[in-house]
Design a protein around this motif. Sequence first.
Motif, short mmCIF file in Angstrom:
data_model
loop_
_atom_site.label_atom_id
_atom_site.label_comp_id
_atom_site.label_asym_id
_atom_site.label_seq_id
_atom_site.Cartn_x
_atom_site.Cartn_y
_atom_site.Cartn_z
N VAL A 139 -5.32 3.35 3.60
CA VAL A 139 -5.57 1.92 3.76
C VAL A 139 -4.38 1.26 4.46
N TYR B 283 -3.87 -5.84 -3.62
CA TYR B 283 -3.00 -4.65 -3.51
C TYR B 283 -1.94 -4.66 -4.63
N SER C 213 -10.54 1.27 1.10
CA SER C 213 -10.01 0.73 -0.15
C SER C 213 -11.11 0.57 -1.19
N ARG D 158 -10.99 -1.65 4.82
CA ARG D 158 -11.70 -2.24 3.67
C ARG D 158 -12.61 -1.20 2.99
N LYS E 284 -5.98 -10.39 -0.15
CA LYS E 284 -5.92 -8.93 0.01
C LYS E 284 -4.59 -8.41 -0.54
N THR F 216 -12.16 3.97 -2.46
CA THR F 216 -11.13 4.52 -3.38
C THR F 216 -11.30 3.91 -4.78
N ALA G 222 0.85 -1.20 0.00
CA ALA G 222 0.00 0.00 0.00
C ALA G 222 0.88 1.25 0.00
N PHE H 236 -4.76 4.69 -0.76
CA PHE H 236 -4.01 3.52 -0.28
C PHE H 236 -2.99 3.87 0.79
#
Length: 738
Positions: A98, A264, A135, A132, A260, A138, A69, A95
Amino acid sequence: MSHHDTPSLIPAVTATGAPAPELPWRPITGMALVVLVCWLMPLEALKNDHSLYPLALHTLSEIFAVVVAALVFAVAWNTYARERPSNILILACGFLGVGLLDFGHALSYRGMPDLVTPASAEKAIDFWLAARYLSAATLLTVALRPWTPLQKSATRYRLLAGVLAGTALIFVLQLFFPSIWPRTFIEGQGLTAFKIGAELGVIAMLALAAIRFRQLHRQGAAFDAANLFAASMIGILSELCFTLYASVYDLFNLVGHIYKIVAYLFIYRAIFVASVRDPYQRLKVAVAKRKQAEHKIEHLAYHDPLTELPNRLLLRDRLEQAMVWADRSHTRVALIFIDIDNFKTINDSLGHTVGDALLKKLATCLQGSLRSTDTLSRQGGDEFVLLVPGLNSSEDCTPILSKIMSDIQAPIVIDNTEITTSASIGIALYPDDGANFDTLLQKADTAMYKAKEAGRNAYRFFDETMNSEVVANLSLRNGLRRALDNDQFVLHYQPQIDLASGTVIGVEALIRWQHPELGLMAPGRFITVAEESGLIVPIGEWVIQEACRQAACWQRAGLPKIVVAVNLSAIQFRRGDVEHTVVRALDASGLDPQFLELELTESILLQGTDSVFTTVRELKKLGVKFSIDDFGTGYSSLSYLKRFAVDKLKIDQSFVRDLTHDSDDAAIIRAIVQMAHSLGLRTIAEGVENENVLEQLRGFGCNEAQGYHFERPMSAEAMSDYLEKSRQSLALALAANN
Ligand SMILES: Nc1nc2c(ncn2[C@@H]2O[C@@H]3COP(=O)(O)O[C@H]4[C@@H](O)[C@H](n5cnc6c(=O)[nH]c(N)nc65)O[C@@H]4COP(=O)(O)O[C@H]3[C@H]2O)c(=O)[nH]1
């Protein structure tokens, strides 16, 4: 819709011109299958295995996720430029938030040391959910917003500050006011309905984002919609895992965390493509194009656009190199000037397209028979210059010259028309004829002119006599220009005698140049130069005016009324306005037109243009007389005698001079006189130097004569005296008769 609102879409290809990448369905489907298998398989043992995803592994995976991130932020933020889409910044800042929230999540995980409050499953879940949502929000934002640049650059700092402030607020609320959050996990009971509902909310947002990215990808988005689509889809799979787990240490938790990180990584990839790879590719393409353009410009600067041959500039450079090499190897360099004969006629009659095609074919043909060390260049027009290095003597050139001449003479077919041409060639050698480009080129050019003068289709090596001729011509040309302004021209007059009566009936006006240094100069020395330079037009104008003025002056002085004959050059007809000049001269002098006779050469009549014909016709209407000079030396075509209806033929002195010894000349003169009489024309013989010739001319019936036997050309004053004497003797003869 403003420019900035327009979605940045291009069809089928990316910004770099490469085809848009396919959607990465394979990893997405593979990863979905893994989730499905985990869900459907009775994996109770695995699900309850707390050692499967221990705290250390969780911490490690979260740190990895935080690093990715942070990379998304760092790469996008630091490579950002104003013209890039603002969505890149939204991804970057989103991010960053995040990553920070994921960090909060990792630190709050059960088993971690206290962070203000003790670590707990619920504390970790709250940070997790916040991360979450941020993200998903976004991704959804960048999916829905147009990919256009920011209006103001300061917005990026506002965005960053907003994200940092929002994240800090979440931290503060979570750490200091945890009770304000709805319950997400109850010890002993597991996940709450809110938590599951919240995860479903994230899934819904990601699904919307994925649908939009897919749509944009289909439309050929100018950004990396494929990787963002994959990130959204894998994000959904990750979230699904988190709705299915029973323990934070179980298999779904492990898979969800791994997914996850994969999601990313796809975002990082999208950012890397947009911020580094694509701009770099664009730069590469731009640099390549620029290099290509530079190469083209350089090529244009040194080559002739029609034939692609080197131009004068490149030739100069090659000659300079060749001269250095010749000095070292004690050899010679030849500069060969090639001028295509009659190219202007071909161009004028067949058109410029054919002319251009001919030059191209000649260029290819010539180049085909040269060595790689030779340079063929085009100087413009129909002129080529060939540079041949490494010669031991001028004789070494001969085979090349023969080859060039035969190549050029070979028939060339253009548009079904066969064209045959030839070339006049001049050669200058280094070091013999000069030590620099300009001198050598000028000497090769001079030699080429000599070849042209010699009747074309020939070559000439330069020699110094050519140069002195050129220098003399040049100074003559400059002198002529001044002579007109400084009144250095004078007219001399030679009487023309009527053979029947023996009296003077006319004079021929003959120009002389009273040169300040060289004295009185005959026209033979300067008329050609005057014609070449075009100066014959103003000089000829002066001659007509002066001759008319003088003739009128003699008449006013009571001298016998005689015709004054003036020579005209073909150039005066081509470049000047003879009709107006004559009319003006007659008006100014007041001379009756019947006392002016214009001597035309056969070359004037051969021009055959309508303007010559009209001029003669109009002036004849006024009463001006015309004669043909040097008759018998040219084509002596009867057709122009008829067409132009001249009054007199002037038999050239080359026939008259040898009349008494040469029976052929006698036959020619007799024939000319007979023909002239049958056409109703008068004849005059010029160059009569003795009584014998005169007698014979009388015998043939020639009407008039002119020559040293009577008088040499004389000044206007001498001519006045001559006319005065002639008037007196006429008066005496009349008195005696009476
Ligand atoms: N050997 C010999 N020569 C004789 C005899 N009688 C006359 N001549 C010369 O023969 C030339 C006759 O003139 P042209 O044939 O028209 O030939 C003229 C004419 O073509 C040209 N020219 C003279 N004045 C003009 C002018 O004002 N304009 C133009 N365009 N050409 C001119 O220059 C040529 C030469 O002129 P000039 O040197 O004056 O030479 C004159 C004249 O001096 C003779 O018995 N024996």
